[in-house]
Enzyme design. Structure first.
Site, PDB file in Angstrom:
ATOM      1  N   ASN A 119       0.807  -1.230   0.000  1.00  0.00           N
ATOM      2  CA  ASN A 119       0.000   0.000   0.000  1.00  0.00           C
ATOM      3  C   ASN A 119       0.839   1.279   0.000  1.00  0.00           C
ATOM      4  OD1 ASN A 119       0.694  -0.382   2.710  1.00  0.00           O
ATOM      5  ND2 ASN A 119      -1.135   0.675   3.422  1.00  0.00           N
ATOM      6  N   GLU A 217       4.395  -3.484  12.366  1.00  0.00           N
ATOM      7  CA  GLU A 217       3.396  -2.419  12.165  1.00  0.00           C
ATOM      8  C   GLU A 217       2.237  -3.053  11.408  1.00  0.00           C
ATOM      9  OE1 GLU A 217       3.849   0.103  13.776  1.00  0.00           O
ATOM     10  OE2 GLU A 217       5.994   0.462  13.922  1.00  0.00           O
ATOM     11  N   CYS A 251      -2.940   2.201   6.403  1.00  0.00           N
ATOM     12  CA  CYS A 251      -3.153   1.481   7.666  1.00  0.00           C
ATOM     13  C   CYS A 251      -3.834   2.416   8.669  1.00  0.00           C
ATOM     14  CB  CYS A 251      -1.846   0.957   8.213  1.00  0.00           C
ATOM     15  SG  CYS A 251      -0.635   2.234   8.371  1.00  0.00           S
ATOM     16  N   GLU A 429       8.088   2.819  14.673  1.00  0.00           N
ATOM     17  CA  GLU A 429       8.944   3.470  13.684  1.00  0.00           C
ATOM     18  C   GLU A 429       8.995   4.971  13.964  1.00  0.00           C
ATOM     19  OE1 GLU A 429       8.022   0.577   9.902  1.00  0.00           O
ATOM     20  OE2 GLU A 429       6.837   2.368  10.153  1.00  0.00           O
TER      21      GLU A 429
END
Ligand code: NAP
Ligand code: MG
Length: 449
Positions: A119, A217, A251, A429
């Site tokens: 994505n 993630e 996300c 992150e």
């Protein structure tokens, strides 16, 4: 688009060999040396902005404007990490008492595996790779099967930036074979993965065999709460931008919209007209508002999720098959489902498409219970003009990202990016944790005189 090689597990072993060999010298380079390489990479990326944006749009389907924004975001995050690296190494504190000096030496972990989704085919790999390289690690990277072109293009930029051979390696192919071959090799000391929660769980279990450190993630079911006292035009923008950008395949996309009863009807009317006004089409056209979803499987999954929601009693207020779409691609209309209740799949499961599930509530407590009624905890947002309400939300929301009058997809590189509950595991992150994930801390006790 083209033909792309599929690596073999022997290729993976070769890549890890190369990374392990290169690590012996790369780990000894100075932060300044590594910064020069990464700066060269970032300037090539900047020059290639239009080229890589076009590849991302052709391969993923998102609009060209969204692809340019992805490249810009990678540049902003990359510069942040570039500037942070020296400060990060400076934090090692030195203390002396009489004859004993103690300090902490930050060291790279070694070869790291990076597995990324389709994505954000170039930004996610950058957000992981640049901190890994800046801290002195070497990398074996596997792009999503669906977006190999973007991955291979990025690998080419690292090569052109003059990175020594073996410091960055790219292998392609299925997660189930190539991804697993990376995870199963005990020389890979850290794994950074972005993708679905289901795959994240299998990766963590597999990595446990060698106690390999993981940064995961994962998915989300992000709620936007709109209070009666909200600035409604801004809340509406937030729902449309974070609900339908990238065809709902962030996300951090908004996927549940929780409306306080006083504004629910009028907000919905406006939301539906905004959704119906969006131009769905080929992402390469500058005037397209929303491109197709990423592929056949995504199209089938999202369509099935919409049908299932209707079967379970939700109402289709916008989208579905109520309006025509171009017939030469995996196009879906921006979709709004109303009367969604917590027992429905549309409330619980990440649909990962342009679908907003709308529920109504009376009190803030109810809204927070609804928002927190999820196995996920990635992003969230509230729109309100009441400071006390905002404060209660920030304290009570179970999510890695809490936004007040800011949409669910917004982020800045100096803040941690990661989810709670089943949206993530390991250090987030970005921010200092983005670098921290890739180092070991050695406690040094020196008596030298
Ligand atoms: P995915 O199916 O989990 O795949 C992600 C990556 O893992 C791909 O490279 C995939 O390879 C690989 N993979 C699949 N099965 C594997 C296995 N058994 N072992 C090792 N690797 C494996 O996710 P996706 O469909 O690409 O992306 C969508 C998901 O990513 C959504 O759930 C979304 O929420 C999440 N996401 C999260 C974030 C975040 O930062 N939290 C950001 C973006 C996306 P193949 O391509 O060969 O399957
Ligand atoms: Mg997948």
């Amino acid at each position: 688009m083209g033909s792309f090689q599929s690596s073999t597990t022997d290729d993976v072993a070769c890549a890890i060999d190369a990374a392990a060999t290169a690590f012996q010298s790369w780990r000894r380079t100075s932060v300044g040396d590594r910064q020069r390489h990464i700066a060269a990479f970032l300037s090539l990326l900047k020059e290639s902005r239009e080229e890589i944006a076009r590849i991302v749009t052709l391969e993923n389907g998102k609009t060209i404007r969204e692809s340019r924004a992805e490249v810009d975001s990678a540049l902003v995050e990359g510069s942040y990490h570039l500037q942070q690296a020296p400060n990060f190494f400076d934090t090692a504190s030195r203390k002396s008492t009489r004859d004993l000096t103690t300090w902490v030496r930050l060291e790279p972990v070694g070869v790291v595996g990076i597995i990324s989704p389709w994505n954000f085919p170039m930004n996610v790999m950058c957000r992981k790779t640049l901190p890994a390289l800046l801290t002195g690690n070497t990398v074996v990277f596997k792009p999503a099967t669906f977006t190999p072109w973007s991955g291979i293009f990025m690998a080419g930029l690292f090569e052109r930036a003059g990175l020594p051979a073996g410091v960055f390696n790219c292998v392609t192919g299925l997660g189930s074979s190539i991804g697993n071959a990376i995870i199963d090799d005990e020389r890979v000391r850290a794994l950074s993965f972005t993708g679905s929660t289901a795959v994240g769980k299998t990766i963590q279990a597999r990595a446990a065999a060698h106690l390999t450190r993981t940064q995961l993630e994962l998915g989300g079911k992000n709620a936007l709460i709109v209070m009666d006292d909200a600035d409604l035009p801004k809340a509406l923008d937030a729902a449309v931008v974070a609900g339908f950008s990238n065809a709902g395949q962030w996300c951090t996309s908004t996927s549940r919209v929780l409306l306080q009863r006083g504004i629910a009807a009028s907000f919905l009317t406006s939301l539906v007209s905004r959704a119906n006004a969006m131009v769905v089409g080929d992402g390469v056209n500058e005037s397209t508002d929303m491109g197709p979803v990423a592929g056949a499987k995504q199209y089938d999954d999202v369509s099935a999720a919409i049908r299932r929601a209707i079967d379970e009693g939700a109402q289709l207020a916008a989208g579905g098959e109520s309006m025509p779409v171009p017939d030469d691609g995996y196009f879906l209309r921006p979709t709004v489902l109303t009367n969604v209740t917590p027992n429905m799949h549309a409330f619980r499961e990440e649909i990962f498409g342009p679908v907003l599930a709308v529920c109504e509530f009376t009190t803030l407590d109810e809204a927070l219970d609804l928002a927190n009624n999820s196995m996920y905890g990635l992003s969230s947002a509230i729109y309100t003009t009441n400071v006390a309400t905002a404060k209660r939300y920030v304290e009570s929301i179970e999510a890695g990202l809490a936004h007040v009058n800011v949409h669910t997809g917004y982020k800045e590189p100096s803040l941690p990016f990661g989810g709670v509950k089943q949206s993530g595991a390991g250090l987030p992150e970005n921010s200092e944790t983005g670098l921290e994930f890739f180092v070991d801390r050695k406690a040094v006790y020196e008596r030298l005189a």
